[in-house]
Design an enzyme around this catalytic site. Sequence first.
Site, PDB file in Angstrom:
ATOM      1  N   LYS A 287       0.169 -16.989   7.390  1.00  0.00           N
ATOM      2  CA  LYS A 287       0.804 -16.365   8.446  1.00  0.00           C
ATOM      3  C   LYS A 287       1.816 -17.059   9.458  1.00  0.00           C
ATOM      4  O   LYS A 287       2.894 -17.472   8.974  1.00  0.00           O
ATOM      5  CB  LYS A 287       0.080 -15.265   9.074  1.00  0.00           C
ATOM      6  CG  LYS A 287      -0.759 -14.259   8.057  1.00  0.00           C
ATOM      7  CD  LYS A 287      -1.223 -13.074   8.977  1.00  0.00           C
ATOM      8  CE  LYS A 287      -1.824 -12.003   8.097  1.00  0.00           C
ATOM      9  NZ  LYS A 287      -1.309 -10.874   7.737  1.00  0.00           N
TER      10      LYS A 287
ATOM     11  N   ASP B  48     -11.897 -17.791   8.217  1.00  0.00           N
ATOM     12  CA  ASP B  48     -10.502 -17.451   7.750  1.00  0.00           C
ATOM     13  C   ASP B  48      -9.870 -17.220   8.814  1.00  0.00           C
ATOM     14  O   ASP B  48      -9.897 -16.042   9.726  1.00  0.00           O
ATOM     15  CB  ASP B  48     -10.809 -15.973   6.782  1.00  0.00           C
ATOM     16  CG  ASP B  48      -9.255 -15.417   6.227  1.00  0.00           C
ATOM     17  OD1 ASP B  48      -8.343 -15.932   7.033  1.00  0.00           O
ATOM     18  OD2 ASP B  48      -9.469 -14.445   5.787  1.00  0.00           O
TER      19      ASP B  48
ATOM     20  N   TYR C 103       0.884  -1.123   0.055  1.00  0.00           N
ATOM     21  CA  TYR C 103       0.013  -0.030   0.060  1.00  0.00           C
ATOM     22  C   TYR C 103       0.838   1.297   0.008  1.00  0.00           C
ATOM     23  O   TYR C 103       0.622   2.107   0.835  1.00  0.00           O
ATOM     24  CB  TYR C 103      -1.005  -0.230   1.213  1.00  0.00           C
ATOM     25  CG  TYR C 103      -2.045  -1.406   1.057  1.00  0.00           C
ATOM     26  CD1 TYR C 103      -2.987  -0.990   0.214  1.00  0.00           C
ATOM     27  CD2 TYR C 103      -1.615  -2.587   1.884  1.00  0.00           C
ATOM     28  CE1 TYR C 103      -3.923  -2.213   0.145  1.00  0.00           C
ATOM     29  CE2 TYR C 103      -2.451  -3.605   1.539  1.00  0.00           C
ATOM     30  CZ  TYR C 103      -3.605  -3.416   0.676  1.00  0.00           C
ATOM     31  OH  TYR C 103      -4.375  -4.563   0.631  1.00  0.00           O
TER      32      TYR C 103
ATOM     33  N   TYR D 123     -11.745  -8.445   5.991  1.00  0.00           N
ATOM     34  CA  TYR D 123     -10.612  -8.577   5.288  1.00  0.00           C
ATOM     35  C   TYR D 123      -9.999  -9.792   4.957  1.00  0.00           C
ATOM     36  O   TYR D 123      -9.966 -10.712   5.844  1.00  0.00           O
ATOM     37  CB  TYR D 123      -9.460  -7.812   5.853  1.00  0.00           C
ATOM     38  CG  TYR D 123      -8.223  -7.703   4.874  1.00  0.00           C
ATOM     39  CD1 TYR D 123      -8.055  -6.767   3.953  1.00  0.00           C
ATOM     40  CD2 TYR D 123      -7.126  -8.644   5.131  1.00  0.00           C
ATOM     41  CE1 TYR D 123      -6.930  -6.930   2.857  1.00  0.00           C
ATOM     42  CE2 TYR D 123      -5.971  -8.763   4.072  1.00  0.00           C
ATOM     43  CZ  TYR D 123      -6.012  -7.792   3.278  1.00  0.00           C
ATOM     44  OH  TYR D 123      -5.008  -7.922   2.284  1.00  0.00           O
TER      45      TYR D 123
HETATM   46  N1  PMP Z   1      -7.165 -13.179   5.413  1.00  0.00           N
HETATM   47  C1  PMP Z   1      -6.826 -12.582   6.607  1.00  0.00           C
HETATM   48  C2  PMP Z   1      -7.587 -12.586   7.711  1.00  0.00           C
HETATM   49  C3  PMP Z   1      -5.750 -11.697   6.858  1.00  0.00           C
HETATM   50  O1  PMP Z   1      -5.267 -10.878   7.775  1.00  0.00           O
HETATM   51  C4  PMP Z   1      -4.747 -11.720   5.427  1.00  0.00           C
HETATM   52  C5  PMP Z   1      -3.550 -10.801   5.543  1.00  0.00           C
HETATM   53  N2  PMP Z   1      -3.446  -9.753   6.369  1.00  0.00           N
HETATM   54  C6  PMP Z   1      -5.015 -12.538   4.337  1.00  0.00           C
HETATM   55  C7  PMP Z   1      -6.230 -13.105   4.391  1.00  0.00           C
HETATM   56  C8  PMP Z   1      -4.197 -12.509   3.182  1.00  0.00           C
HETATM   57  O2  PMP Z   1      -3.002 -13.132   3.367  1.00  0.00           O
HETATM   58  P1  PMP Z   1      -1.803 -12.821   2.610  1.00  0.00           P
HETATM   59  O3  PMP Z   1      -1.331 -11.522   2.915  1.00  0.00           O
HETATM   60  O4  PMP Z   1      -0.719 -13.761   3.055  1.00  0.00           O
HETATM   61  O5  PMP Z   1      -2.142 -13.097   1.311  1.00  0.00           O
END
Ligand code: PMP
Length: 430
Positions: A277, A248, A19, A147
């Site tokens: 992550k 997620d 970003y 998100y």
């Molecule tokens: N889902 C959630 C809840 C996240 O926090 C993130 C990353 N911030 C993602 C999906 C996307 O993961 P990545 O940045 O490894 O593509």
Amino acid sequence: MYTETEQLEFDANHIWHPYSSATNPSPTFMVERCDGVMIELTDGRQLIDGMSSWWCTVHGYNHPRLNQAMTDQITKMSHVMFGGFTHNPAVELSRRLVELTPSGLERVFLADSGSVSVEVAIKMAIQYQASRGKPQKHRIMTVRNGYHGDTFGAMATCDPVTGMHHLFQQSMPQQLFADAPPLGFDRPFQSSDLDSVRHLLEHHAEETAAFIIEPITQGAGGMRFYSPDYLAALAELCKAFDVLLIADEIATGFGRTGKLFAVEHAGICPDILCLGKALTGGTMTLAATLCTAEVANGISHGEAGVFMHGPTFMGNPLACRVACESIDLLLENNWSQQVSQIERTLNSALSPLRQHASVANVRVLGAMGVIEMKQPVDLNEIQPRLVEQGVWLRPFGKLIYMMPPFVITQAELEQLCRATTAVIEQLQQQ
Ligand code: PMP
């Protein structure tokens, strides 16, 4: 050899950061090395890491066991294609994931980033519904303030109003958004909290493949904690309306909320689960999408007969091997005690900030501490001040938040909170 100033100049002129702007870059610091919970800059300054590099480095940096696992693996095989081959690191990682995640999740897709694991989850849901003779169930339902990633399918499930992706709206599938869960992990749940979800399901379940949600903690959409009873009731609603539930847990997985997986707070098993992550302890990029046997077999009995996804770096052995080691380390380290201790310290150290005129709200859950300001903070102003105080945080919008490595000591965590408080006081005095 280029000087550090020349390198930073090249960076500002030629490299995208997350970003970032090409014409108005935000302050960027050059890292020399990282060790434990410390990030060392090239000018020798040491910063306490309050971010775990965005939820990942739960064991801190440069962990000898993680390094050794990668060294051992790299001499055998750093990569091999996953089509037609399998290997010990992928099998052993998948075994751990099937054993540790809620009972019912039985098949593992090893993807290469969080966003891709969300794409995989969405495709699984759509393919599953089509294979049951319900191709009209192809939309995804979700809540506001969510998100799920930066790729197109994932972006389409991020909040179109408060989220970062509204510029792409016309190029994305139009998904279905219910009100966000009410704020508060301990807030007593009322059935009316789900009125908006119920309303959407009543009108759109026939065209909906799955409901995707971040369990218990909405991360990038506002660091919002919500009630486990809400999640449990949502899972029941999805079942009643014949809509799959995708959890997620890319951010929340592996202990961050105080349970190994946040769905455990609600005692539910989703149909599909996304992980990423902290999966590799922040060493390699790897993610996983798990699904139930019902979903996996459904897809496989469908028209295509196979699940339609297969990235080049699927099941990367180096990443899988270090993920096994990271999970073993987490379990041996008594992560649960570490997270409870962090939660206690964050509560006592951040609570006084509630009295500050510029602070709207302070909330803590597991190893996450959030200070919500009344006004948005200017990153260009706050970031250098935090670095000056010897800590690394990455505030966004009105939020100054921390999710430190689980191995942070009491003294380091108290120092992180003191430094953050000092910066908030400096900004208030202006
Ligand atoms: N889902 C959630 C809840 C996240 O926090 C993130 C990353 N911030 C993602 C999906 C996307 O993961 P990545 O940045 O490894 O593509």
